[in-house]
Design a protein around this motif. Structure first.
Motif, PDB file in Angstrom:
ATOM      1  N   SER C 148       0.835  -1.205   0.000  1.00  9.39           N
ATOM      2  CA  SER C 148       0.000   0.000   0.000  1.00  9.39           C
ATOM      3  C   SER C 148       0.862   1.245   0.000  1.00  9.39           C
ATOM      4  O   SER C 148       0.620   2.197  -0.752  1.00  9.39           O
ATOM      5  CB  SER C 148      -0.888   0.036   1.255  1.00  9.39           C
ATOM      6  N   ALA C 149       1.864   1.243   0.865  1.00  4.57           N
ATOM      7  CA  ALA C 149       2.746   2.402   0.956  1.00  4.57           C
ATOM      8  C   ALA C 149       3.451   2.636  -0.376  1.00  4.57           C
ATOM      9  O   ALA C 149       3.560   3.778  -0.839  1.00  4.57           O
ATOM     10  CB  ALA C 149       3.766   2.212   2.073  1.00  4.57           C
ATOM     11  N   VAL C 150       3.901   1.557  -1.024  1.00  2.00           N
ATOM     12  CA  VAL C 150       4.566   1.697  -2.329  1.00  2.00           C
ATOM     13  C   VAL C 150       3.606   2.335  -3.325  1.00  2.00           C
ATOM     14  O   VAL C 150       3.975   3.240  -4.077  1.00  2.00           O
ATOM     15  CB  VAL C 150       5.049   0.323  -2.846  1.00  2.00           C
ATOM     16  N   GLY C 151       2.355   1.870  -3.305  1.00  2.00           N
ATOM     17  CA  GLY C 151       1.356   2.401  -4.218  1.00  2.00           C
ATOM     18  C   GLY C 151       1.130   3.900  -4.021  1.00  2.00           C
ATOM     19  O   GLY C 151       0.799   4.623  -4.967  1.00  2.00           O
ATOM     20  N   LEU C 152       1.319   4.383  -2.777  1.00  2.00           N
ATOM     21  CA  LEU C 152       1.124   5.814  -2.521  1.00  2.00           C
ATOM     22  C   LEU C 152       2.408   6.615  -2.718  1.00  2.00           C
ATOM     23  O   LEU C 152       2.377   7.781  -3.100  1.00  2.00           O
ATOM     24  CB  LEU C 152       0.619   6.034  -1.095  1.00  2.00           C
ATOM     25  N   VAL C 153       3.561   5.974  -2.444  1.00  2.00           N
ATOM     26  CA  VAL C 153       4.837   6.695  -2.534  1.00  2.00           C
ATOM     27  C   VAL C 153       5.217   6.936  -4.000  1.00  2.00           C
ATOM     28  O   VAL C 153       5.663   8.021  -4.365  1.00  2.00           O
ATOM     29  CB  VAL C 153       5.959   5.908  -1.824  1.00  2.00           C
ATOM     30  N   VAL C 154       5.033   5.910  -4.833  1.00  2.00           N
ATOM     31  CA  VAL C 154       5.528   5.997  -6.212  1.00  2.00           C
ATOM     32  C   VAL C 154       4.950   7.194  -6.961  1.00  2.00           C
ATOM     33  O   VAL C 154       5.715   7.982  -7.543  1.00  2.00           O
ATOM     34  CB  VAL C 154       5.293   4.661  -6.951  1.00  2.00           C
ATOM     35  N   PRO C 155       3.615   7.403  -6.969  1.00  2.00           N
ATOM     36  CA  PRO C 155       3.128   8.587  -7.699  1.00  2.00           C
ATOM     37  C   PRO C 155       3.648   9.899  -7.117  1.00  2.00           C
ATOM     38  O   PRO C 155       3.938  10.835  -7.861  1.00  2.00           O
ATOM     39  CB  PRO C 155       1.606   8.498  -7.543  1.00  2.00           C
ATOM     40  N   ALA C 156       3.803   9.961  -5.783  1.00  2.00           N
ATOM     41  CA  ALA C 156       4.276  11.209  -5.165  1.00  2.00           C
ATOM     42  C   ALA C 156       5.718  11.495  -5.572  1.00  2.00           C
ATOM     43  O   ALA C 156       6.061  12.633  -5.912  1.00  2.00           O
ATOM     44  CB  ALA C 156       4.159  11.121  -3.644  1.00  2.00           C
ATOM     45  N   LEU C 305     -10.859   2.306  -5.712  1.00  4.11           N
ATOM     46  CA  LEU C 305     -12.265   2.439  -6.088  1.00  4.11           C
ATOM     47  C   LEU C 305     -12.630   3.912  -6.253  1.00  4.11           C
ATOM     48  O   LEU C 305     -13.308   4.299  -7.217  1.00  4.11           O
ATOM     49  CB  LEU C 305     -13.146   1.789  -5.008  1.00  4.11           C
ATOM     50  N   LEU C 306     -12.158   4.754  -5.308  1.00  2.00           N
ATOM     51  CA  LEU C 306     -12.436   6.188  -5.408  1.00  2.00           C
ATOM     52  C   LEU C 306     -11.826   6.771  -6.672  1.00  2.00           C
ATOM     53  O   LEU C 306     -12.430   7.602  -7.351  1.00  2.00           O
ATOM     54  CB  LEU C 306     -11.902   6.927  -4.172  1.00  2.00           C
ATOM     55  N   LEU C 307     -10.607   6.314  -7.000  1.00  2.00           N
ATOM     56  CA  LEU C 307      -9.970   6.804  -8.215  1.00  2.00           C
ATOM     57  C   LEU C 307     -10.787   6.418  -9.447  1.00  2.00           C
ATOM     58  O   LEU C 307     -11.024   7.244 -10.336  1.00  2.00           O
ATOM     59  CB  LEU C 307      -8.546   6.258  -8.319  1.00  2.00           C
ATOM     60  N   PHE C 308     -11.249   5.160  -9.499  1.00  2.00           N
ATOM     61  CA  PHE C 308     -12.076   4.735 -10.639  1.00  2.00           C
ATOM     62  C   PHE C 308     -13.356   5.575 -10.692  1.00  2.00           C
ATOM     63  O   PHE C 308     -13.757   6.063 -11.749  1.00  2.00           O
ATOM     64  CB  PHE C 308     -12.435   3.252 -10.529  1.00  2.00           C
ATOM     65  N   MET C 318      -9.425  11.988 -10.416  1.00  2.00           N
ATOM     66  CA  MET C 318      -8.510  12.145  -9.295  1.00  2.00           C
ATOM     67  C   MET C 318      -7.223  11.384  -9.612  1.00  2.00           C
ATOM     68  O   MET C 318      -7.217  10.453 -10.403  1.00  2.00           O
ATOM     69  CB  MET C 318      -9.146  11.584  -8.020  1.00  2.00           C
ATOM     70  N   ASP C 319      -6.103  11.809  -8.995  1.00  2.00           N
ATOM     71  CA  ASP C 319      -4.878  11.014  -9.120  1.00  2.00           C
ATOM     72  C   ASP C 319      -4.523  10.468  -7.742  1.00  2.00           C
ATOM     73  O   ASP C 319      -5.251  10.672  -6.771  1.00  2.00           O
ATOM     74  CB  ASP C 319      -3.735  11.858  -9.685  1.00  2.00           C
ATOM     75  N   LEU C 320      -3.432   9.737  -7.660  1.00  2.00           N
ATOM     76  CA  LEU C 320      -3.001   9.162  -6.374  1.00  2.00           C
ATOM     77  C   LEU C 320      -1.796   9.913  -5.812  1.00  2.00           C
ATOM     78  O   LEU C 320      -1.025   9.376  -5.035  1.00  2.00           O
ATOM     79  CB  LEU C 320      -2.641   7.686  -6.538  1.00  2.00           C
ATOM     80  N   ILE C 321      -1.624  11.194  -6.241  1.00  2.00           N
ATOM     81  CA  ILE C 321      -0.463  11.953  -5.768  1.00  2.00           C
ATOM     82  C   ILE C 321      -0.751  12.528  -4.392  1.00  2.00           C
ATOM     83  O   ILE C 321      -1.473  13.509  -4.253  1.00  2.00           O
ATOM     84  CB  ILE C 321      -0.107  13.083  -6.754  1.00  2.00           C
ATOM     85  N   PHE C 322      -0.181  11.900  -3.383  1.00  2.00           N
ATOM     86  CA  PHE C 322      -0.358  12.383  -2.025  1.00  2.00           C
ATOM     87  C   PHE C 322       0.733  13.403  -1.716  1.00  2.00           C
ATOM     88  O   PHE C 322       1.769  13.446  -2.381  1.00  2.00           O
ATOM     89  CB  PHE C 322      -0.312  11.211  -1.054  1.00  2.00           C
ATOM     90  N   THR C 323       0.496  14.245  -0.706  1.00  2.00           N
ATOM     91  CA  THR C 323       1.501  15.251  -0.353  1.00  2.00           C
ATOM     92  C   THR C 323       2.703  14.557   0.286  1.00  2.00           C
ATOM     93  O   THR C 323       2.576  13.453   0.834  1.00  2.00           O
ATOM     94  CB  THR C 323       0.931  16.266   0.655  1.00  2.00           C
ATOM     95  N   PRO C 324       3.896  15.194   0.226  1.00  2.00           N
ATOM     96  CA  PRO C 324       5.091  14.569   0.810  1.00  2.00           C
ATOM     97  C   PRO C 324       4.872  14.152   2.257  1.00  2.00           C
ATOM     98  O   PRO C 324       5.325  13.089   2.680  1.00  2.00           O
ATOM     99  CB  PRO C 324       6.143  15.685   0.716  1.00  2.00           C
ATOM    100  N   PHE C 325       4.134  14.964   3.001  1.00  2.67           N
ATOM    101  CA  PHE C 325       3.972  14.627   4.403  1.00  2.67           C
ATOM    102  C   PHE C 325       3.056  13.434   4.609  1.00  2.67           C
ATOM    103  O   PHE C 325       3.275  12.622   5.519  1.00  2.67           O
ATOM    104  CB  PHE C 325       3.469  15.842   5.193  1.00  2.67           C
ATOM    105  N   GLU C 326       2.047  13.308   3.747  1.00  2.00           N
ATOM    106  CA  GLU C 326       1.201  12.114   3.824  1.00  2.00           C
ATOM    107  C   GLU C 326       2.022  10.865   3.503  1.00  2.00           C
ATOM    108  O   GLU C 326       1.888   9.829   4.159  1.00  2.00           O
ATOM    109  CB  GLU C 326       0.032  12.240   2.843  1.00  2.00           C
ATOM    110  N   VAL C 327       2.888  10.977   2.495  1.00  2.00           N
ATOM    111  CA  VAL C 327       3.745   9.848   2.137  1.00  2.00           C
ATOM    112  C   VAL C 327       4.651   9.466   3.312  1.00  2.00           C
ATOM    113  O   VAL C 327       4.791   8.296   3.661  1.00  2.00           O
ATOM    114  CB  VAL C 327       4.593  10.203   0.897  1.00  2.00           C
ATOM    115  N   LEU C 328       5.246  10.502   3.939  1.00  2.00           N
ATOM    116  CA  LEU C 328       6.091  10.242   5.101  1.00  2.00           C
ATOM    117  C   LEU C 328       5.299   9.550   6.197  1.00  2.00           C
ATOM    118  O   LEU C 328       5.763   8.566   6.794  1.00  2.00           O
ATOM    119  CB  LEU C 328       6.671  11.558   5.624  1.00  2.00           C
TER     120      LEU C 328
END
Lengths: 389, 389, 389
Positions: C148-156, C305-308, C318-328
């Motif tokens: 899950s973390a990889v899925g959120l980190v990679v786009p950021a 699901l939300l993205l779809f 929507m995209d999956l680009i989370f803010t740096p702090f969310e990724v951290l």
């Protein structure tokens, strides 16, 4: 650390398939030297030609290793285990294609762990509910992987801090880190081949009956095979590297994607099949040793060696500054492998998760803008400048 | 959490060497007050003078701790275990040398884990094939290390996001995080000294026979020794900090390198020798408690305490914003320690790997441009500006 | 993966409290539709109204799941386990409040692991010195968390590299990663409900005597309750999201803080109480399954699901680009959870450490500048520009 198990019979049947691929070697030569075919076709065919030759090199190395006794043999396997990748990288190094060289190092590290071991754990997990392996050996392996990651992360972070203001310091930093990595690799050989070698015998040593030793190939034939295959790989590598840039451009792929995904898969095809076969026979110790061992060898032996060689054969010295995304990929790969290996057992779901991470990273490498890190940096700078107004 | 084992006999012989180093204390005083020697010599000699005094402080603290009973004694050890580092940091704090203070915090955290425990595991591993320790106690320790890393990473990432636009928010963030870290430290004392103290007895409590208690030094002498040593450390710290900047400039070292590597090694020299002696006696629980415990104490007790003190004794309040490279170093150190500790056993190769990571980080700190993070930031900005055109 | 244990009796008493909270549902309706009260009050009251309705949804889903048999029931739990959060997020998605949607995803992931499991381990740890759980099941869970973390980190990280130069590539990258995450989630259901379901029975299945089954509510009543509660949550969500922006402004909170901390706690209140009750009864397998399972479900099922859905119901994809702090925050949370779970046991100190990390992250989210990542980026750019002169 490397493929210490030969697993005779299954390799023979896989070997038949391998032998069939040998037909691509002369085809590639014809296309390059006689027909001057379009680069993309030369790239594809020479990629296919590398696979059986790399397998032959590995096979011959192991046969020689078995004949010369355990100590020297282990050393041979540890040194020539990734010879095909090394040769491709050397050819790219001489051509000054540093991005491709580094990308193939990254790709080899993440490919062996995420793709090879992920597939192994998944295929093995379909047949066996839970597969177990020696946690101590796997633990030393994953710690070495972390060290590899540190060796790659530190120069990249250093670069992101100092910018382009200190190229000399960066070159020295890379060189000294390479010395530390290489020294650690030599120490790890001492660990696996001398002080703690019983950890690495696993189920492999027990398997082969004494009688099996009689059908060894003659040493001369093995050496001949090794020499021939090495020359073959070198020729294919010349074709492959020469056509890589034009192919990437034609397909809209970046040089990094070609290195990380395509070249890395080609160079490790033989390990792939062996590791999966081992996992399917529930020999997870062998599978994890091949996969993790190969990654470690690339990070701690091949990468520093290439850096040292670059001072002699490349247009200018190479550094160890990987792109941010390569650093992320290696870090993620090492982290998830440490987690999967920590409990000494795997199941198909863990294998599938490693594969999922590989796919996610592959997608990202695919979409990364072309032209290497410099282009990306320029893009960021432009973006920052635009945002600043 | 700190050195709860005295290990009488070996410390005596190491103590003799320590006592010999005491000669540097009066020499430093002469050089500073009488001869006004060049700063570099004062720096070197007062560094050497700190080592035996720090050892004396630790020794006296332990002797007092043993006399006043387990609970208060544990508290004493936990509070004064890193008193020498604390004193040096306070002197630097008063002089407003925040970079040096923070660098010595970073250096203490990574030095105790990578250098002290790495050396311990390697030296111990040369004598014993595999050394085991209590995984639960080590697990609580590494989790506290992760918490420490989080406490240092969060302000740095915050800073990299908001830039210099919100100094007030950053100060409040640092202060509140320091409160959380300190509160967690107090809770951890409750854990190690009260609810789960049996985890930390290990092989240490069993060792000492009842009869050994008769040769304790008188309480008065121990307190006198503690007071004297504390004054000595404070004087040496004044010399050392006063000469640090000029010495760094002369040698071409950055203030951060001096803090991370030199000051941290000096301040922890006593722990180094004790932990290695314990490991050589196969008491890995004691070795890991000293090394990891000391890192935790610096991160969760010394660092917040210095931040609180900075509101009263420093030119301006200090924050917890560490440089990106310090954050990387702490993160890497915590990650690899968690991995090494997770299986409850070590061998010489794991120790060597910790050392290799320490060396790589040390090289990078050496090459980092001088003048602290501000200079680096300026360099980056210049680089970005140059790239943007 | 989700709350497979009902733990009848304790839930009844907690249920009474829950039922009392239902009074806020009509109050919120009156305030919104009749009195047009100030947004802050509507926000607070509808938040309180969501809690019992989310609990009712969970309860009804479990009752239906028990009646329709294990396979379909497990699927139901896995799909509707976080339905309340999903509904709130869908309402925010339709309003185009992507920052709030992503913040509530982040908050759900870190809240379930750090706050819910942290509190569980601490409360349970006060009663039992050491609590144990199945390491294999927890290991699969934490590996899925890493994925899950990889899925959120990679786009950021991708975004931080390419800047705003490739919005199309970023959208495609997000979409393809979402497909991989969702596919992995479906595979994980196969793992938990089919091939390895025995790992997840734990102490839960054994507890309930056969006779307990007679007092099940009729299926019709359960379905009716589910429909009613869903409508109720949807209405409360409309109020809550509509009032969120004005409330945040009035209190000086950022939209991200509201999403990460407030909305996430509200949406998971039911899981909180169940997990803590389980831990207090020493059923750590159930507690860890609820907490980690809920995080995984949000990351691998709700987020994709939300993205779809955003392609159909939102103003723009929507995209999956989370803010740096969310990724951290997600990275830190996953790392510390992997460490805590790796030894298969917890104590109160480990719980407290998870809480401390949550508090530190919460403080940082509180102090982050308002206006989302764009504002922060602008601030950084300005800072960089200022530094460059």
């Amino acid at each position: 650390m490397a493929t210490t198990t030969t697993g005779k019979r299954p390799l023979l049947s896989a070997g038949n398939l391998m032998n069939a691929l040998l037909v691509f070697v002369p085809v590639a030569m014809l296309m390059e030297w006689v027909f001057h075919s379009p680069p993309m076709w030369i790239f594809v065919i020479s990629c296919l030609g590398v696979i059986p030759l790399a397998g032959m090199m590995g096979h011959a190395t192991e046969e020689i290793a078995e004949r010369v006794g355990e100590g020297v043999g282990g050393l041979l396997n540890a040194t020539f285990g990734n010879a095909a990748e090394l040769i491709i990288a050397i050819v790219a190094l001489r051509a000054g294609l540093f991005d491709l060289v580094k990308a193939s190092i990254t790709g080899s590290i993440i490919g062996n762990v995420l793709l090879v071991f992920g597939l192994s754990a998944m295929v093995g997990g379909f047949k066996f509910e839970t597969q177990r392996f020696n946690r101590t050996a796997a633990g030393v392996g994953t710690t070495l992987l972390v060290l590899s990651a540190v060796g790659l992360v530190v120069p990249a972070v250093f670069h992101s801090i100092v910018g382009n203001s200190a190229p000399g310091a960066e070159r020295n930093l890379s060189l000294e880190i390479a010395v530390v990595l290489m020294a650690t690799y030599i120490a790890s050989l001492f660990f696996t081949l001398r002080t703690h070698k019983h950890l690495y015998m696993g189920d492999a040593g027990a398997e082969e009956p004494e009688g099996a030793y009689v059908d060894h190939a003659p040493l001369g034939r093995s050496i001949g095979m090794l020499v021939l295959a090495t020359i073959g790989v070198a020729v294919m590598a010349e074709f492959l590297v020469g056509a890589a840039e034009a192919t990437a451009e034609m397909l809209g792929w970046s040089e990094i994607f070609v290195g990380v995904i395509v070249v890395a898969i080609i160079g490790n095809a033989a390990e792939h099949s062996t590791a999966i076969i081992m996992a399917a026979k529930n020999k997870m110790d062998a599978a994890i040793n091949i996969a993790v061992g190969s990654s470690i060898q690339v990070a701690l032996f091949v990468a520093p060696l290439l850096l040292f060689l670059s001072y002699f054969i490349a247009p200018r010295p190479m550094d160890l500054i990987f792109t941010p995304f390569e650093v992320l990929a290696v870090g993620v790969c090492v982290g998830i492998m440490a987690l999967v290996a920590s409990d000494g057992e795997t199941n198909w779901m863990e294998g599938l998760q490693l594969l999922a991470v590989y796919i996610i990273l592959g997608i990202a490498f695919y979409f990364l803008p072309h032209g290497g890190p410099e282009a990306a940096e320029a893009a960021t700078a432009v973006g920052a400048a635009a945002g600043g107004h």
